[in-house]
Design an enzyme around this catalytic site. Structure first.
Site, PDB file in Angstrom:
ATOM      1  N   ASN A  40       0.878  -1.172   0.000  1.00 31.77           N
ATOM      2  CA  ASN A  40       0.000   0.000   0.000  1.00 31.77           C
ATOM      3  C   ASN A  40       0.914   1.219   0.000  1.00 31.77           C
ATOM      4  O   ASN A  40       1.510   1.543   1.014  1.00 31.77           O
ATOM      5  CB  ASN A  40      -0.883  -0.041   1.258  1.00 31.77           C
ATOM      6  CG  ASN A  40      -1.691   1.227   1.454  1.00 31.77           C
ATOM      7  OD1 ASN A  40      -1.778   2.068   0.550  1.00 31.77           O
ATOM      8  ND2 ASN A  40      -2.284   1.368   2.633  1.00 31.77           N
ATOM      9  N   LYS A  66       0.217   4.284  -0.275  1.00 30.63           N
ATOM     10  CA  LYS A  66      -0.390   5.491   0.332  1.00 30.63           C
ATOM     11  C   LYS A  66      -0.099   6.718  -0.548  1.00 30.63           C
ATOM     12  O   LYS A  66      -0.016   6.574  -1.760  1.00 30.63           O
ATOM     13  CB  LYS A  66       0.103   5.665   1.766  1.00 30.63           C
ATOM     14  CG  LYS A  66      -0.095   4.370   2.585  1.00 30.63           C
ATOM     15  CD  LYS A  66       0.055   4.563   4.058  1.00 30.63           C
ATOM     16  CE  LYS A  66      -0.166   3.231   4.765  1.00 30.63           C
ATOM     17  NZ  LYS A  66      -0.111   3.338   6.213  1.00 30.63           N
ATOM     18  N   HIS A  89      -9.464   1.292   4.735  1.00 29.66           N
ATOM     19  CA  HIS A  89      -8.211   1.502   5.472  1.00 29.66           C
ATOM     20  C   HIS A  89      -8.472   2.449   6.640  1.00 29.66           C
ATOM     21  O   HIS A  89      -9.267   3.380   6.522  1.00 29.66           O
ATOM     22  CB  HIS A  89      -7.138   2.077   4.538  1.00 29.66           C
ATOM     23  CG  HIS A  89      -5.785   2.048   5.162  1.00 29.66           C
ATOM     24  ND1 HIS A  89      -5.378   2.982   6.081  1.00 29.66           N
ATOM     25  CD2 HIS A  89      -4.771   1.147   5.052  1.00 29.66           C
ATOM     26  CE1 HIS A  89      -4.154   2.671   6.491  1.00 29.66           C
ATOM     27  NE2 HIS A  89      -3.765   1.562   5.885  1.00 29.66           N
ATOM     28  N   GLU A 139      -6.894   4.841   7.760  1.00 28.56           N
ATOM     29  CA  GLU A 139      -6.665   6.265   7.453  1.00 28.56           C
ATOM     30  C   GLU A 139      -7.878   6.855   6.731  1.00 28.56           C
ATOM     31  O   GLU A 139      -8.218   8.025   6.931  1.00 28.56           O
ATOM     32  CB  GLU A 139      -5.379   6.407   6.618  1.00 28.56           C
ATOM     33  CG  GLU A 139      -4.149   6.156   7.495  1.00 28.56           C
ATOM     34  CD  GLU A 139      -2.947   5.564   6.776  1.00 28.56           C
ATOM     35  OE1 GLU A 139      -2.868   5.642   5.532  1.00 28.56           O
ATOM     36  OE2 GLU A 139      -2.074   5.008   7.475  1.00 28.56           O
ATOM     37  N   GLU A 182      -5.549  -4.791  10.495  1.00 29.02           N
ATOM     38  CA  GLU A 182      -4.476  -3.829  10.744  1.00 29.02           C
ATOM     39  C   GLU A 182      -4.764  -3.063  12.027  1.00 29.02           C
ATOM     40  O   GLU A 182      -5.552  -2.113  12.019  1.00 29.02           O
ATOM     41  CB  GLU A 182      -4.377  -2.828   9.595  1.00 29.02           C
ATOM     42  CG  GLU A 182      -4.127  -3.467   8.247  1.00 29.02           C
ATOM     43  CD  GLU A 182      -3.547  -2.467   7.251  1.00 29.02           C
ATOM     44  OE1 GLU A 182      -2.413  -2.675   6.829  1.00 29.02           O
ATOM     45  OE2 GLU A 182      -4.223  -1.468   6.936  1.00 29.02           O
ATOM     46  N   GLY A 239       2.515   2.165  10.812  1.00 27.87           N
ATOM     47  CA  GLY A 239       3.517   3.223  10.680  1.00 27.87           C
ATOM     48  C   GLY A 239       4.199   3.601  11.982  1.00 27.87           C
ATOM     49  O   GLY A 239       4.924   4.592  12.048  1.00 27.87           O
ATOM     50  N   SER A 253       3.387  -2.161  10.434  1.00 29.70           N
ATOM     51  CA  SER A 253       4.834  -2.255  10.697  1.00 29.70           C
ATOM     52  C   SER A 253       5.412  -3.630  10.388  1.00 29.70           C
ATOM     53  O   SER A 253       6.307  -4.108  11.082  1.00 29.70           O
ATOM     54  CB  SER A 253       5.156  -1.827  12.137  1.00 29.70           C
ATOM     55  OG  SER A 253       4.780  -0.475  12.332  1.00 29.70           O
TER      56      SER A 253
HETATM   57  P1  PGA Z   1       2.784   0.192   7.676  1.00 31.03           P
HETATM   58  O1  PGA Z   1       1.335   0.427   7.039  1.00 31.03           O
HETATM   59  O2  PGA Z   1       3.301  -1.106   7.103  1.00 31.03           O
HETATM   60  O3  PGA Z   1       3.595   1.388   7.237  1.00 31.03           O
HETATM   61  O4  PGA Z   1       2.613   0.122   9.150  1.00 31.03           O
HETATM   62  C1  PGA Z   1       0.459  -0.638   6.827  1.00 31.03           C
HETATM   63  C2  PGA Z   1      -0.835  -0.116   6.243  1.00 31.03           C
HETATM   64  O5  PGA Z   1      -1.303   0.944   6.651  1.00 31.03           O
HETATM   65  O6  PGA Z   1      -1.419  -0.754   5.341  1.00 31.03           O
END
Ligand code: PGA
Length: 251
Positions: free
Chosen positions: A9, A11, A96, A98, A167, A173, A213
């Site tokens: 992803n 982003k 997601h 976000e 997630e 992140g 992460s």
């Molecule tokens: P990350 O993000 O691997 O940077 O923690 C995962 C995601 O949001 O899909």
């Protein structure tokens, strides 16, 4: 046998040229060494049509990170599921955290998006997961169960085109991953919900990815759990070597 998957992803990262360069590098790396899982990259809308040309005929699947909750028309700045599909993409990430937290996407809105994505022939990577306070209050199971309500109206045939991604928001992140045991516990719970709302067969066949992460150093342990079918990768999907390192966790 359900599918093992590593999905990236991107982003809101990488300009078009950088995105094409990363996709090209990944294509070459995977041509040299065939992956032991399905590989998908989900990119910003503007990359899709060009990256589709790069990955065409390779093992790499392509997806968007979102699509509109409306079919078409006067929705300035939105991108429909049909438009995503027309680029050559096969997947779309929906729900997601976000999108849920910064753009107010609710269970109802996501239900519309899921329906439109599936109706337009896209496979959905549907994200669920609790925030830190919910985990601390031991409410993660009820939170993910409520988020899954966007899917309960689907037929089993439609659900076959859905991949789930658990997630935990506190792990996205942050550098802090769920332990493999925490991931296994909630993945098994999620699979049980699918069994209860659909069937044992549907539960057995749906892939449930872990996200948050995930990196080359922890992927193998997390993926070793019986109900973890791969990962949805943010930060580590932006460097070919890191993403390939996670793909190699399946070797
Ligand atoms: P990350 O993000 O691997 O940077 O923690 C995962 C995601 O949001 O899909």
């Amino acid at each position: 046998m359900r599918k093992k998957i590593v999905a990236g992803n991107w982003k809101m990262n990488l300009n078009l040229q950088e995105g094409v360069a990363l996709a090209t590098e990944l294509k070459e790396a995977l041509a040299a060494e065939k992956p032991n899982c399905d590989v998908i990259i989900c990119t910003p809308f503007i990359h899709l049509a060009t990256v589709a040309g790069v990955v065409e005929g390779t093992v790499i699947g392509l997806g968007a990170e979102n699509c509109a909750d409306k079919e078409k028309g006067a929705y300035t700045g939105e991108v429909s599921a049909a438009q995503v599909k027309s680029t050559g993409a096969q997947y779309v990430i929906l729900g997601h955290s976000e999108r849920r937290s910064y753009y107010g996407e609710t269970v109802e809105i996501l239900k519309e998006k899921v329906d439109l994505a599936l109706a337009n022939g896209l496979k959905v990577i549907f994200c669920i997961g609790e925030v830190l306070e919910e985990r601390e209050a031991n409410k993660q199971n009820e939170v993910v169960a409520a988020q899954l309500e966007s899917l309960y109206h689907l037929t089993e045939e439609q659900l076959a085109n859905v991949i789930l991604a658990y997630e935990p928001v506190w792990a996205i992140g942050t550098g802090k991953t769920a332990t493999a045991e925490q991931a296994q516990e909630i993945h098994a719970f999620i699979r049980g919900i699918i069994a209860g709302n659909f069937s044992e067969k549907a539960a057995e066949e749906i892939s449930i990815l872990y996200g948050g992460s995930c990196k080359p150093s922890n992927a193998k342990e997390i993926f070793s759990k019986p109900d973890v079918d791969g990962g949805l990768i943010g930060g580590a999907a932006l460097k070919c070597a890191d993403f390939k390192g996670i793909i190699d966790a399946w070797n």
